[in-house]
Design a protein around this motif. Sequence first.
Motif, mmCIF file in Angstrom:
data_model
loop_
_atom_site.group_PDB
_atom_site.id
_atom_site.type_symbol
_atom_site.label_atom_id
_atom_site.label_comp_id
_atom_site.label_asym_id
_atom_site.label_seq_id
_atom_site.Cartn_x
_atom_site.Cartn_y
_atom_site.Cartn_z
ATOM 1 N N MET A 1 0.769 10.288 27.845
ATOM 2 C CA MET A 1 0.342 11.333 26.955
ATOM 3 C C MET A 1 0.510 10.835 25.529
ATOM 4 O O MET A 1 1.423 10.096 25.218
ATOM 5 C CB MET A 1 1.192 12.584 27.181
ATOM 6 N N CYS A 20 -5.446 25.896 33.630
ATOM 7 C CA CYS A 20 -5.630 25.941 35.087
ATOM 8 C C CYS A 20 -5.352 27.354 35.562
ATOM 9 O O CYS A 20 -4.435 28.015 35.071
ATOM 10 C CB CYS A 20 -4.656 25.004 35.788
ATOM 11 N N SER A 111 -4.299 16.940 35.994
ATOM 12 C CA SER A 111 -4.389 16.483 34.607
ATOM 13 C C SER A 111 -5.785 15.961 34.337
ATOM 14 O O SER A 111 -6.360 15.259 35.159
ATOM 15 C CB SER A 111 -3.383 15.359 34.336
ATOM 16 N N MET A 150 -4.294 12.371 28.691
ATOM 17 C CA MET A 150 -4.077 13.298 29.788
ATOM 18 C C MET A 150 -3.786 14.686 29.206
ATOM 19 O O MET A 150 -2.728 14.897 28.622
ATOM 20 C CB MET A 150 -2.916 12.842 30.663
ATOM 21 N N GLY A 152 -2.667 18.077 29.741
ATOM 22 C CA GLY A 152 -1.962 18.843 30.758
ATOM 23 C C GLY A 152 -2.464 20.269 30.823
ATOM 24 O O GLY A 152 -2.766 20.869 29.803
ATOM 25 N N CYS A 153 -2.561 20.788 31.993
ATOM 26 C CA CYS A 153 -3.012 22.165 32.181
ATOM 27 C C CYS A 153 -1.811 23.095 32.128
ATOM 28 O O CYS A 153 -0.713 22.727 32.494
ATOM 29 C CB CYS A 153 -3.693 22.317 33.540
#
Length: 155
Positions: A1, A20, A111, A150, A152-153
């Motif tokens: 990240m 998400c 991700s 990446m 992140g959700c």
Amino acid sequence: MLKVSSQDPSRAPLLLSAECQRSGTVMRVSLDYHCCPATAPSTQLTCVQVLLPLEPSATDVQCQPPASWNTEERRLLWKLPNLSPTNHSKGSGTVCASWQCAEAPWGPPPSLAVQFVGCGASLSGMELELVGSRYRMSLLKKRFATGKYMAGCTL
């Protein structure tokens, strides 16, 4: 990240917000993106790609806009048009996918990986910190290119 810090967070070339949602055995992922004019008003981001890996049990995959499916790597790929902060209709948008799982997903949310290239701008005044081994960034004069970011959700 990649963690970006600055007095002005809007200096990042591409602002991302991932989400998400789980509902029983259905998973939905969306990514909002916005090309930021504060970085350089005339800069276009090119070769913009969004990748989303899916678990092996994923079926009935729906994508908006349509994405390419890589069977071997079990991932979706969106190739976005060049993004420009001066063109509101081509400087921001959303990609999303939903799919059915064999059973209710309990693991961590997926991700998203985002890649892009920017020319004609620099990222001075920003501090970058690479966290993890899945990110690569090169900086050559007035050109920057990302590896995989990446996103992140959040649930």
